[in-house]
Design a protein around this motif. Structure first.
Motif, mmCIF file in Angstrom:
data_model
loop_
_atom_site.group_PDB
_atom_site.id
_atom_site.type_symbol
_atom_site.label_atom_id
_atom_site.label_comp_id
_atom_site.label_asym_id
_atom_site.label_seq_id
_atom_site.Cartn_x
_atom_site.Cartn_y
_atom_site.Cartn_z
ATOM 1 N N ASP A 116 9.397 -6.268 94.992
ATOM 2 C CA ASP A 116 8.992 -5.782 96.315
ATOM 3 C C ASP A 116 8.948 -4.253 96.350
ATOM 4 O O ASP A 116 8.118 -3.653 97.046
ATOM 5 C CB ASP A 116 9.957 -6.292 97.388
ATOM 6 C CG ASP A 116 9.804 -7.779 97.670
ATOM 7 O OD1 ASP A 116 8.772 -8.354 97.274
ATOM 8 O OD2 ASP A 116 10.717 -8.361 98.274
ATOM 9 N N ALA A 117 9.843 -3.610 95.580
ATOM 10 C CA ALA A 117 9.917 -2.150 95.568
ATOM 11 C C ALA A 117 8.852 -1.519 94.679
ATOM 12 O O ALA A 117 8.615 -0.310 94.778
ATOM 13 C CB ALA A 117 11.303 -1.702 95.108
ATOM 14 N N GLY A 118 8.224 -2.324 93.799
ATOM 15 C CA GLY A 118 7.177 -1.766 92.952
ATOM 16 C C GLY A 118 7.212 -2.163 91.494
ATOM 17 O O GLY A 118 6.321 -1.788 90.722
ATOM 18 N N ALA A 119 8.218 -2.930 91.075
ATOM 19 C CA ALA A 119 8.278 -3.381 89.685
ATOM 20 C C ALA A 119 7.181 -4.402 89.415
ATOM 21 O O ALA A 119 6.784 -5.154 90.305
ATOM 22 C CB ALA A 119 9.648 -3.981 89.369
ATOM 23 N N ALA A 120 6.711 -4.426 88.165
ATOM 24 C CA ALA A 120 5.617 -5.316 87.793
ATOM 25 C C ALA A 120 6.001 -6.304 86.696
ATOM 26 O O ALA A 120 5.221 -7.190 86.350
ATOM 27 C CB ALA A 120 4.412 -4.499 87.326
ATOM 28 N N ILE A 121 7.206 -6.157 86.121
ATOM 29 C CA ILE A 121 7.686 -7.010 85.031
ATOM 30 C C ILE A 121 9.157 -7.294 85.274
ATOM 31 O O ILE A 121 9.899 -6.422 85.745
ATOM 32 C CB ILE A 121 7.513 -6.321 83.660
ATOM 33 C CG1 ILE A 121 6.043 -6.004 83.375
ATOM 34 C CG2 ILE A 121 8.090 -7.166 82.534
ATOM 35 C CD1 ILE A 121 5.829 -5.154 82.133
ATOM 36 N N ILE A 122 9.593 -8.509 84.931
ATOM 37 C CA ILE A 122 11.013 -8.857 84.981
ATOM 38 C C ILE A 122 11.510 -9.023 83.545
ATOM 39 O O ILE A 122 10.973 -9.821 82.780
ATOM 40 C CB ILE A 122 11.251 -10.151 85.783
ATOM 41 C CG1 ILE A 122 10.849 -9.942 87.244
ATOM 42 C CG2 ILE A 122 12.717 -10.582 85.685
ATOM 43 C CD1 ILE A 122 10.821 -11.223 88.054
ATOM 44 N N ASN A 123 12.534 -8.265 83.196
ATOM 45 C CA ASN A 123 13.133 -8.292 81.862
ATOM 46 C C ASN A 123 14.534 -8.882 82.000
ATOM 47 O O ASN A 123 15.452 -8.214 82.477
ATOM 48 C CB ASN A 123 13.181 -6.873 81.289
ATOM 49 C CG ASN A 123 13.795 -6.829 79.905
ATOM 50 O OD1 ASN A 123 13.953 -7.848 79.241
ATOM 51 N ND2 ASN A 123 14.152 -5.633 79.463
ATOM 52 N N ASP A 124 14.688 -10.135 81.588
ATOM 53 C CA ASP A 124 15.918 -10.890 81.829
ATOM 54 C C ASP A 124 16.695 -11.059 80.528
ATOM 55 O O ASP A 124 16.333 -11.871 79.677
ATOM 56 C CB ASP A 124 15.554 -12.257 82.427
ATOM 57 C CG ASP A 124 16.756 -13.138 82.704
ATOM 58 O OD1 ASP A 124 17.900 -12.708 82.470
ATOM 59 O OD2 ASP A 124 16.548 -14.277 83.161
ATOM 60 N N VAL A 125 17.792 -10.330 80.366
ATOM 61 C CA VAL A 125 18.566 -10.404 79.129
ATOM 62 C C VAL A 125 19.187 -11.781 78.925
ATOM 63 O O VAL A 125 19.519 -12.150 77.794
ATOM 64 C CB VAL A 125 19.680 -9.334 79.076
ATOM 65 C CG1 VAL A 125 19.094 -7.939 79.092
ATOM 66 C CG2 VAL A 125 20.705 -9.525 80.171
ATOM 67 N N SER A 126 19.349 -12.547 79.972
ATOM 68 C CA SER A 126 19.963 -13.870 79.835
ATOM 69 C C SER A 126 18.937 -14.976 79.618
ATOM 70 O O SER A 126 19.311 -16.125 79.384
ATOM 71 C CB SER A 126 20.801 -14.197 81.073
ATOM 72 O OG SER A 126 20.000 -14.712 82.130
ATOM 73 N N GLY A 127 17.658 -14.656 79.725
ATOM 74 C CA GLY A 127 16.634 -15.686 79.553
ATOM 75 C C GLY A 127 16.764 -16.831 80.543
ATOM 76 O O GLY A 127 16.471 -17.987 80.222
ATOM 77 N N GLY A 128 17.224 -16.535 81.754
ATOM 78 C CA GLY A 128 17.389 -17.570 82.778
ATOM 79 C C GLY A 128 18.726 -18.269 82.743
ATOM 80 O O GLY A 128 19.012 -19.123 83.591
ATOM 81 N N LEU A 129 19.571 -17.907 81.788
ATOM 82 C CA LEU A 129 20.846 -18.592 81.609
ATOM 83 C C LEU A 129 21.827 -18.340 82.746
ATOM 84 O O LEU A 129 22.636 -19.205 83.087
ATOM 85 C CB LEU A 129 21.472 -18.132 80.282
ATOM 86 C CG LEU A 129 22.768 -18.795 79.820
ATOM 87 C CD1 LEU A 129 22.522 -20.259 79.479
ATOM 88 C CD2 LEU A 129 23.329 -18.062 78.597
#
Length: 281
Positions: A116-129
């Motif tokens: 919502d603030a302006g990010a265009a990619i989500i980088n998830d170190v847990s891979g959804g865990l």
């Protein structure tokens, strides 16, 4: 030389980013205890100045993280993480409207507010865990998702590095996650093998030697080894002196087919990509 790549693209807020030539992701941590002192920023002005430098040096993406995942780092609340990252993302998007911003978080609520603030990619170190709502959130937002391999939490992962066979085990753990994301309609995925996350130093080097195994998924590959302890602890130096080692390992990562290098030092990574490109030309 750099291997010939498939024509991967990432749709970042309607803008197609080609990965035909390897891309560089600059790391901007808004945590007070980043392991690399050169990546600690005391205020918004300093961070914007660093972001401008990274972009001028050729960063394709800026990765903003507000939760330290270094071994032994303290846990913080989602509210505190949002307080750290959302204003910075807003400021970056306003100051550099052409910049492609990634948010480094494993929490769906933080990811949503960051987008919502302006990010265009989500980088998830847990891979959804670590957040059951993450995959559905990514699917709803329809943004690229970096799926990293990890076990446990940042506080417990160091003790979870027992594998029967390192590479096949990691591939087996990633496969159902990729399948689930595809079922939900997530179109743009990137794989990160997770150097240092539930892997010791020797396992990290094995992971790099066999990084080309991850191309089996037909998904872009991100390698993040910048100034990590697998370099500086092995060499007996502080992280601040680990740039040369980082460049050596980034060179190998590119030869193994990395599509994105996640780094603290953008100019050096961009030069490495250019030189290997000339060798292949």
């Amino acid at each position: 030389m750099i291997p010939a790549f498939s024509p991967f693209t990432l749709n970042c807020r309607g803008r197609l980013i080609s990965l035909e030539t390897p891309a560089v992701m600059g790391i901007l941590n808004v945590t007070p205890d980043s392991f690399h002192t050169g990546n600690r920023f005391g205020n918004e002005a300093a961070l914007l100045e660093r972001a401008e430098k990274m972009l001028s040096e050729g960063a394709d993406f800026l990765d903003i993280g507000g939760y330290s995942t270094r071994p032994g780092a303290a846990d913080i609340s989602p509210e505190e993480e949002i307080r750290r990252v959302a204003p910075i993302i807003t400021a970056l998007a306003r100051r550099f409207p052409e910049a492609v911003i990634s948010v480094d978080t494993f929490r769906a609520s933080v990811a949503r507010q960051a987008v919502d603030a302006g990010a265009a990619i989500i980088n998830d170190v847990s891979g959804g865990l670590l957040d059951d709502a993450m995959y559905e959130t990514v699917a709803a937002l329809q943004v690229p998702y970096i799926l990293m391999h990890m076990r446990g939490t940042p506080q417990t992962m160091a003790g979870l590095n027992q594998y029967r066979d390192l590479i096949p085990d990691i591939l087996d753990e990633l496969h159902p996650k990729i399948a689930r994301l595809r079922e939900l309609g997530v179109k743009d995925l990137v794989i990160d093998p997770g150097f240092g996350f539930a892997k010791n130093a020797d396992q990290n080097y094995q992971l790099l030697r066999q990084a080309d195994a991850f191309h089996v998924f037909g998904i872009p590959l991100l390698i993040g080894i910048s100034r990590k302890s697998m370099i500086w602890k092995k060499l007996g130096i502080p992280p601040e002196e680990a740039l040369n080692g980082t460049t050596v390992l980034n060179t190998i990562a590119l030869q193994k087919g990395a599509h994105i290098l996640r780094v603290h030092d953008v100019r050096e990574a961009r030069e490495t990509i250019r030189i290997l490109g000339w060798l292949g030309g």
